[in-house]
Scaffold this motif. Sequence first.
Motif, PDB file in Angstrom:
ATOM      1  N   ASP A 178      10.956  -0.199  -3.723  1.00 31.86           N
ATOM      2  CA  ASP A 178       9.875  -1.176  -3.879  1.00 31.86           C
ATOM      3  C   ASP A 178      10.418  -2.598  -3.700  1.00 31.86           C
ATOM      4  O   ASP A 178      11.616  -2.791  -3.464  1.00 31.86           O
ATOM      5  N   TRP A 179       9.545  -3.591  -3.862  1.00 31.12           N
ATOM      6  CA  TRP A 179       9.986  -4.969  -3.610  1.00 31.12           C
ATOM      7  C   TRP A 179       9.425  -5.918  -4.659  1.00 31.12           C
ATOM      8  O   TRP A 179       8.476  -5.593  -5.396  1.00 31.12           O
ATOM      9  N   ALA A 202       0.567  -0.674  -4.081  1.00 28.91           N
ATOM     10  CA  ALA A 202       0.450  -1.175  -5.455  1.00 28.91           C
ATOM     11  C   ALA A 202       0.975  -2.599  -5.518  1.00 28.91           C
ATOM     12  O   ALA A 202       1.979  -2.924  -4.873  1.00 28.91           O
ATOM     13  N   VAL A 203       0.305  -3.422  -6.323  1.00 33.93           N
ATOM     14  CA  VAL A 203       0.807  -4.779  -6.582  1.00 33.93           C
ATOM     15  C   VAL A 203       0.550  -5.114  -8.041  1.00 33.93           C
ATOM     16  O   VAL A 203      -0.538  -4.872  -8.559  1.00 33.93           O
ATOM     17  N   MET A 204       1.573  -5.646  -8.694  1.00 33.38           N
ATOM     18  CA  MET A 204       1.416  -6.195 -10.048  1.00 33.38           C
ATOM     19  C   MET A 204       1.866  -7.640 -10.012  1.00 33.38           C
ATOM     20  O   MET A 204       2.814  -7.981  -9.295  1.00 33.38           O
ATOM     21  N   VAL A 216       5.435  -7.659  -8.019  1.00 32.75           N
ATOM     22  CA  VAL A 216       6.228  -6.462  -7.723  1.00 32.75           C
ATOM     23  C   VAL A 216       5.278  -5.451  -7.104  1.00 32.75           C
ATOM     24  O   VAL A 216       4.080  -5.455  -7.399  1.00 32.75           O
ATOM     25  N   GLY A 217       5.788  -4.605  -6.252  1.00 30.95           N
ATOM     26  CA  GLY A 217       4.889  -3.620  -5.666  1.00 30.95           C
ATOM     27  C   GLY A 217       5.555  -2.728  -4.644  1.00 30.95           C
ATOM     28  O   GLY A 217       6.779  -2.776  -4.441  1.00 30.95           O
ATOM     29  N   TYR A 259      14.273  -3.046  -4.770  1.00 30.13           N
ATOM     30  CA  TYR A 259      14.937  -2.264  -5.812  1.00 30.13           C
ATOM     31  C   TYR A 259      14.496  -0.811  -5.702  1.00 30.13           C
ATOM     32  O   TYR A 259      13.387  -0.525  -5.240  1.00 30.13           O
ATOM     33  N   GLY A 260      15.384   0.089  -6.153  1.00 30.31           N
ATOM     34  CA  GLY A 260      15.110   1.519  -6.001  1.00 30.31           C
ATOM     35  C   GLY A 260      14.928   2.226  -7.330  1.00 30.31           C
ATOM     36  O   GLY A 260      14.994   1.616  -8.400  1.00 30.31           O
ATOM     37  N   ASN A 261      14.698   3.543  -7.249  1.00 31.85           N
ATOM     38  CA  ASN A 261      14.435   4.326  -8.461  1.00 31.85           C
ATOM     39  C   ASN A 261      15.599   5.254  -8.817  1.00 31.85           C
ATOM     40  O   ASN A 261      15.371   6.276  -9.480  1.00 31.85           O
TER      41      ASN A 261
END
Length: 491
Positions: A178-179, A202-204, A216-217, A259-261
């Motif tokens: 994600d970014w 998705a966007v927050m 972030v999203g 960033y990753g999971n």
Amino acid sequence: MDTQVVIAGAGPVGLFLAGELRLAGVSVLVVDPLAEPSPHSKGLIVHPRTVEVLASRGLLEPFLSEGITMPSGHFAALPSRLDYGPLGTDFPFVLSVPQTRTEKLLGDNASRLGVELRRRHRVTGFDEREREIAVTIEGPDGSYEVRADYLVGCDGANSTVRAAAGIDYVGTTSTVIDWLGDVSLDNPPDTVPYATFSGKGAVMLVRMPGGVFRFVGGTPRSVTTDWLGELTFEEFRANIISVTGSDFGMHSPTWLSRYGNASRIASSYAQGRVLLAGDAAHQHMPTGGVGLNLGVQDAMNLGWKLAAVLNGWAPDGLLAGYHDERHQVGEAVLEITQAQTALMSNYSPDGLRLRDVISSMIETMPEFSFTLAERISGLGVHYPPADPDAHPLTGRRVPNLGGTLFDSLNSGRYVLLEFNGSVGEVTHPWLITRSVARGELPPEWAGVDAALVRPDGYLAWAGAAGDARAAVAATSTATVARQTEPVTAVR
Ligand SMILES: Cc1cc2nc3c(=O)[nH]c(=O)nc-3n(C[C@H](O)[C@H](O)[C@H](O)COP(=O)(O)OP(=O)(O)OC[C@H]3O[C@@H](n4cnc5c(N)ncnc54)[C@H](O)[C@@H]3O)c2cc1C
């Protein structure tokens, strides 16, 4: 010995731990290869338990005055938010405080307490001996050795200390990338925090101090194991428009990143004279904003135990309890974070249905919502006691009883609370005694005459006044402290 403890890493966890150790009179050397702290704030969200931790060390005021307060948290960015109101804390909110500020405030505290910090110096290895650990450090003038009692790796997810100790980092690699972007907005949405989720992505959005906003999203393209290259402002802006239909008048980005999971946990947090804390011990998707919180609470758990060993009063097994208590908390955080990642990276119609179901459960099932809020906020952490007859509250975090417990914990000592008259004289190398009026206690404390609270704010014991002396005695060896003057109950 050159110093008692070497800490690798001056991130938030290393700095907080350094302060904890100094509070107990332990000598500490912190080293970090960075000439200056990073100007970018990975972390932003400070959860209620960390707010309590900061209050318990007298560090909260600047966080409260500078931070932006939000009365609810989120689970997987679902539309129904988690109400922090019923959590039974003086601080039922999350704070938005950039990690750069957190590191500055924790660094100032460490330096005020006398911590030595060497920047441009990195730990490269160590040689563990019977009575000491020789830590190899590389600085601008070459390599040198520091002899210490313990080495703590707070050196982040790619920890050199963990690798040198041969401790496995067990888990999974990234399957979602994600970014994020920190930007100024001329036309922010009417309501912030803002979140949207659809088949497009998705966007927050949250507010950061200083008029900056953090997005972030991710989009379906983020579900990948391929590195997508540096994030450009054009790509970032296009992503936000593709999900929300607007760029909200964004400009002046101060940080763009991916960033990753990857989700990993060290197989052991303690091995001989080597200990791990923070991202060196666990790594996961930033979803929910808990990594820094988890690491600071590792440090709170470790600091007083390690100091007790070095000050000569730790009973057997106290330091081993660090791994036992914190590894299971790390596992639980990985579990809930990976669950959220699954909900936040499935943009299919089925995935959207699952989100709808969970969101409506949060809205309509208060107990479900409360359980999630307890887990995300850190307030639900519980260290179950070995003794089956222990009071049911044993091992739970103690709220700010009498409105004064957190102030009492500023000493970094055990706090013996008397609710029903005096428990008599007790002697302990690291304890203060305080009285709290019975009328000020929550109902679950009914029938408790006295309580012993650990330096990290968890309940060691509760019961009848007559049993307090034995409970106190069980927390230290008979040996009088080596570094610390014995303290007879301070009133
Ligand atoms: C995009 C993003 C958003 C996030 N948001 C949040 C959030 O809102 N809330 C939250 O709680 N967490 C959040 N996190 C997680 C949080 O940033 C980390 O959990 C936190 O930084 C961990 O702190 P640390 O001190 O353990 O490690 P780090 O912050 O990684 O610090 C490690 C330090 O060790 C130093 N070091 C490295 N190698 C050596 C060596 N060999 N010797 C000595 N020093 C060394 C490094 O220079 C660095 O200064 C987020 C993370 C990301 C990526």
